[in-house]
Design a protein around this motif. Structure first.
Motif, PDB file in Angstrom:
ATOM      1  N   TRP A  25       0.835  -1.207   0.000  1.00  0.00           N
ATOM      2  CA  TRP A  25       0.000   0.000   0.000  1.00  0.00           C
ATOM      3  C   TRP A  25       0.868   1.255   0.000  1.00  0.00           C
ATOM      4  N   ASN A  26       1.941   1.242   0.795  1.00  0.00           N
ATOM      5  CA  ASN A  26       2.811   2.413   0.886  1.00  0.00           C
ATOM      6  C   ASN A  26       3.512   2.695  -0.441  1.00  0.00           C
ATOM      7  N   LEU A  27       4.016   1.643  -1.103  1.00  0.00           N
ATOM      8  CA  LEU A  27       4.670   1.841  -2.398  1.00  0.00           C
ATOM      9  C   LEU A  27       3.672   2.365  -3.430  1.00  0.00           C
ATOM     10  N   THR A  28       2.479   1.789  -3.450  1.00  0.00           N
ATOM     11  CA  THR A  28       1.459   2.250  -4.394  1.00  0.00           C
ATOM     12  C   THR A  28       1.087   3.698  -4.116  1.00  0.00           C
ATOM     13  N   ARG A  29       0.958   4.048  -2.839  1.00  0.00           N
ATOM     14  CA  ARG A  29       0.631   5.428  -2.457  1.00  0.00           C
ATOM     15  C   ARG A  29       1.693   6.397  -2.961  1.00  0.00           C
ATOM     16  N   ILE A  30       2.950   6.048  -2.780  1.00  0.00           N
ATOM     17  CA  ILE A  30       4.043   6.932  -3.188  1.00  0.00           C
ATOM     18  C   ILE A  30       4.111   7.030  -4.709  1.00  0.00           C
ATOM     19  N   GLU A  31       3.914   5.910  -5.411  1.00  0.00           N
ATOM     20  CA  GLU A  31       3.958   5.951  -6.875  1.00  0.00           C
ATOM     21  C   GLU A  31       2.783   6.743  -7.442  1.00  0.00           C
ATOM     22  N   VAL A  32       1.628   6.656  -6.805  1.00  0.00           N
ATOM     23  CA  VAL A  32       0.486   7.479  -7.222  1.00  0.00           C
ATOM     24  C   VAL A  32       0.819   8.961  -7.051  1.00  0.00           C
ATOM     25  N   ARG A  33       1.425   9.307  -5.919  1.00  0.00           N
ATOM     26  CA  ARG A  33       1.803  10.699  -5.679  1.00  0.00           C
ATOM     27  C   ARG A  33       2.848  11.171  -6.687  1.00  0.00           C
ATOM     28  N   LEU A  34       3.823  10.305  -6.976  1.00  0.00           N
ATOM     29  CA  LEU A  34       4.868  10.663  -7.937  1.00  0.00           C
ATOM     30  C   LEU A  34       4.278  10.877  -9.323  1.00  0.00           C
ATOM     31  N   CYS A  35       3.378   9.995  -9.742  1.00  0.00           N
ATOM     32  CA  CYS A  35       2.740  10.150 -11.053  1.00  0.00           C
ATOM     33  C   CYS A  35       1.946  11.446 -11.129  1.00  0.00           C
ATOM     34  N   ASN A  36       1.277  11.795 -10.046  1.00  0.00           N
ATOM     35  CA  ASN A  36       0.518  13.044 -10.032  1.00  0.00           C
ATOM     36  C   ASN A  36       1.436  14.256 -10.150  1.00  0.00           C
ATOM     37  N   MET A  37       2.611  14.183  -9.552  1.00  0.00           N
ATOM     38  CA  MET A  37       3.554  15.295  -9.641  1.00  0.00           C
ATOM     39  C   MET A  37       4.203  15.362 -11.019  1.00  0.00           C
ATOM     40  N   LEU A  38       4.409  14.202 -11.653  1.00  0.00           N
ATOM     41  CA  LEU A  38       5.039  14.173 -12.977  1.00  0.00           C
ATOM     42  C   LEU A  38       4.078  14.577 -14.085  1.00  0.00           C
ATOM     43  N   SER A  39       2.775  14.480 -13.817  1.00  0.00           N
ATOM     44  CA  SER A  39       1.755  14.897 -14.797  1.00  0.00           C
ATOM     45  C   SER A  39       0.784  15.859 -14.123  1.00  0.00           C
ATOM     46  N   PRO A  40       1.228  17.089 -13.809  1.00  0.00           N
ATOM     47  CA  PRO A  40       0.363  18.012 -13.071  1.00  0.00           C
ATOM     48  C   PRO A  40      -0.862  18.451 -13.857  1.00  0.00           C
ATOM     49  N   GLU A  41      -0.828  18.307 -15.195  1.00  0.00           N
ATOM     50  CA  GLU A  41      -1.967  18.740 -16.012  1.00  0.00           C
ATOM     51  C   GLU A  41      -3.048  17.679 -16.111  1.00  0.00           C
ATOM     52  N   ALA A  42      -2.756  16.447 -15.681  1.00  0.00           N
ATOM     53  CA  ALA A  42      -3.692  15.334 -15.839  1.00  0.00           C
ATOM     54  C   ALA A  42      -4.603  15.225 -14.618  1.00  0.00           C
ATOM     55  N   PRO A  43      -5.779  14.625 -14.769  1.00  0.00           N
ATOM     56  CA  PRO A  43      -6.632  14.360 -13.606  1.00  0.00           C
ATOM     57  C   PRO A  43      -5.861  13.519 -12.593  1.00  0.00           C
ATOM     58  N   PRO A  44      -5.873  13.898 -11.322  1.00  0.00           N
ATOM     59  CA  PRO A  44      -5.046  13.188 -10.327  1.00  0.00           C
ATOM     60  C   PRO A  44      -5.505  11.751 -10.120  1.00  0.00           C
ATOM     61  N   LEU A  45      -4.530  10.874  -9.944  1.00  0.00           N
ATOM     62  CA  LEU A  45      -4.821   9.491  -9.592  1.00  0.00           C
ATOM     63  C   LEU A  45      -5.156   9.430  -8.110  1.00  0.00           C
ATOM     64  N   SER A  46      -5.902   8.399  -7.720  1.00  0.00           N
ATOM     65  CA  SER A  46      -6.323   8.278  -6.325  1.00  0.00           C
ATOM     66  C   SER A  46      -6.103   6.853  -5.832  1.00  0.00           C
ATOM     67  N   LEU A  47      -5.648   6.754  -4.588  1.00  0.00           N
ATOM     68  CA  LEU A  47      -5.442   5.446  -3.975  1.00  0.00           C
ATOM     69  C   LEU A  47      -6.745   4.849  -3.466  1.00  0.00           C
ATOM     70  N   SER A  48      -7.775   5.674  -3.370  1.00  0.00           N
ATOM     71  CA  SER A  48      -9.052   5.204  -2.816  1.00  0.00           C
ATOM     72  C   SER A  48      -9.740   4.190  -3.712  1.00  0.00           C
ATOM     73  N   ALA A  49      -9.329   4.108  -4.965  1.00  0.00           N
ATOM     74  CA  ALA A  49      -9.960   3.165  -5.889  1.00  0.00           C
ATOM     75  C   ALA A  49      -9.504   1.730  -5.651  1.00  0.00           C
ATOM     76  N   TYR A  50      -8.447   1.529  -4.868  1.00  0.00           N
ATOM     77  CA  TYR A  50      -7.915   0.182  -4.641  1.00  0.00           C
ATOM     78  C   TYR A  50      -8.696  -0.527  -3.540  1.00  0.00           C
ATOM     79  N   ASN A  51      -9.071  -1.777  -3.808  1.00  0.00           N
ATOM     80  CA  ASN A  51      -9.743  -2.630  -2.827  1.00  0.00           C
ATOM     81  C   ASN A  51      -8.716  -3.612  -2.278  1.00  0.00           C
TER      82      ASN A  51
END
Length: 523
Positions: free
Chosen positions: A403-429
């Motif tokens: 979960w922690n690695l996925t959370r950090i990679e989601v945050r990194l992707c959001n920072m690398l693509s600031p113009e894109a709709p943000p990814l969210s960790l809440s979608a993971y079950n």
């Protein structure tokens, strides 16, 4: 009635006897081994999370120092026009097959790259009947003269996989001034600065043979999509090194263009003459010639999975993944593949076995505490519950690290693509993630063994037959085969792609890209 009571007593006896048997030294070793596997995975993901998070901290530091574009470069001076015009030429080769729900968006992220040097895009299909041909044709009309992009029709492959054939034809057609070639799969969602980051690393260290990256799977909700996410996660730690790695993902590979022009180390001939898997073949060449493969920390790409990805399509995908271990280039490569085959199968079932054993321990404990009149031989061994408790704790640590690695990679992707709709960790079950861990590891050895004995695979309507690790026979059964691919619900043939709509965001990104730098080669 007596027979029913006797049957329940038999079940009780089975649970208790099995639970006691699972407390023997060997069974205890297997269960402790499962706990160790969980902790090793947790440690690997923690290391990968540290590397990705270090990049996030570096980007935040750049922003505090006045750099508003750290997703493009850590040094703001590298974005000056005098530096941009000196950047080397890059040709992006995308072998395509079919058209799916996420392809159009993925292609737009590739075409709107904010790379400042000459950049050429080659979309390679096997024929004009491929639905991807019509979809890309309409997409390129939207961009017109903003980018240097064209479609290349490669024709059917005869000596290698269709993907490799498309890649090699793309290399033949690339601009003579290109210094680097970047191979991308059509399911790669690039960040604006991805091409620039990869090129900068190649320029910094000319000894790099291949640069690669890895996807961050975005499950769609089905068990099959979570199984694919879980399958990729253990491999992700091998790509999150921030530098040298022995792993290679065919979805993103940047190489020196001259290596293909001169057939250095036999990269062209090895791929062309019976090659099935591009990444496994190139990784084997890199290993044989002691060449460097690297994976920069920013090379992690969002990978949305199909909204209707069924379990059957996951199984087909797993079959293709295990089949690559049957292809090889040298005897040493064959030995390494056999070792990987054996270790992966052993660890997969070594991971699953403790959970099966835990079921018997828990069932025996429940029967012991809920039933009053038990036979004298129904003795509960406390070791069983202790082992179950250890397994629960280790599984919790493992899931927390994932979960922690996925959370950090989601945050990194959001920072690398600031113009894109943000990814969210809440979608993971995360309950489905645990189920997928058990299911995927249980099925992997079955798929690997089947691949070993079949020596043939159906990939997008084409059946490949291997002999001595090389493709020796190709059967095209598209008129009989499935209509959709495994991961992205792509229509493979028989229907033209849907007309695309131009989003405001896409138009803005395209305008910014056109304003910032020249996109075409000067001819």
């Amino acid at each position: 009635m007596t027979e029913i009571i006797w049957s329940f007593d038999s079940i009780d006896a089975l649970f208790f006897s099995t639970s006691r048997a699972l407390c023997t030294p060997f069974a205890v070793f297997v269960q402790i081994q499962g706990c160790v596997i969980c902790l090793l995975l947790a440690a690997g993901w923690a290391g990968a999370a540290y590397v990705r998070n270090r990049e996030i901290r570096q980007m935040k530091k750049c922003m505090k120092e006045g750099n508003d574009f750290p997703f493009l470069s850590h040094d703001i001076h590298d974005l000056e026009h005098s530096k941009q015009v000196q950047l080397p030429g890059v040709t992006v080769v995308m072998p395509l097959k079919g058209f799916g729900e996420h392809n159009l968006h993925n292609w737009r992220t590739q075409l709107t790259s904010l790379y400042g040097g000459p950049l050429e895009f080659l979309f390679v299909v096997d024929s004009t009947e491929d639905p991807a041909y019509h979809a890309v044709s309409r997409l390129l009309l939207d961009f017109k003269d903003d980018v240097d992009a064209r479609i290349v029709v490669a024709g059917p492959s005869t000596t290698c996989s269709q993907k490799i054939h498309n890649q090699l034809v793309g290399v033949e057609k690339m601009h003579k001034g290109s210094k680097y070639v970047l191979f991308l799969d059509d399911d790669v969602r690039l960040h604006p600065g991805s091409v620039g980051a990869l090129t900068a690393e190649m320029e910094k260290n000319p000894e790099i043979f291949i640069q690669t990256g890895y996807p961050l799977d975005l499950p769609s909700g089905s068990l099959g999509s979570y199984c694919i996410y879980e399958y990729h996660m253990p491999c992700s730690m091998g790509f999150a090194t921030g530098g040298r790695t022995f792993f290679l993902w065919g979805g993103c590979m940047m190489m020196h263009a001259d290596d293909f022009r001169t057939d250095k180390h036999g990269v062209v001939s090895e791929l062309r003459d019976g090659g099935y898997s591009d990444d496994m073949t190139l990784a084997a060449i890199a290993g044989a010639h002691k060449r460097l493969i690297t994976s920069p920390p920013v090379a992690v790409f969002p990978h949305p999975l199909a909204s209707d990805l069924t379990f059957a399509r996951y199984w087909n995908y797993l079959r293709k993944q295990t089949f690559v271990l049957e292809s090889y280039t040298t005897n040493i490569n064959w030995i390494m593949n056999r070792a990987l085959f054996s270790v992966h199968c052993y660890l997969s079932w070594g991971f699953v076995s403790p959970y099966i054993m835990a079921i018997f321990h828990l069932a025996a404990a429940l029967r012991f505490h809920l039933k009053d009149n038990l036979p004298e031989e129904s003795v509960l061994n406390p070791k069983g519950l202790i082992l179950v408790g250890c397994l629960v704790i280790c599984t919790g640590i493992e899931l927390l690290s994932m979960w922690n690695l996925t959370r950090i990679e989601v945050r990194l992707c959001n920072m690398l693509s600031p113009e894109a709709p943000p990814l969210s960790l809440s979608a993971y079950n995360w309950c489905l993630v645990f189920v997928a861990m058990v299911v995927d590891n249980f099925l992997y050895p079955i798929s690997a063994i089947r691949s070993h004995f079949s020596q043939s695979i159906n990939w997008s309507g084409i059946r490949y037959h291997l002999r001595n690790g090389k493709i020796h026979k190709i059967e095209r059964t598209m008129e009989k085969g499935k209509k959709f691919s495994d991961l992205a619900a792509k229509r493979l043939y028989g229907r033209k792609g849907a007309q695309s709509k131009i989003s405001i965001l896409g138009s803005l990104s395209r305008s910014l890209a056109h304003w910032r730098q020249p996109k075409k080669y000067d001819v």
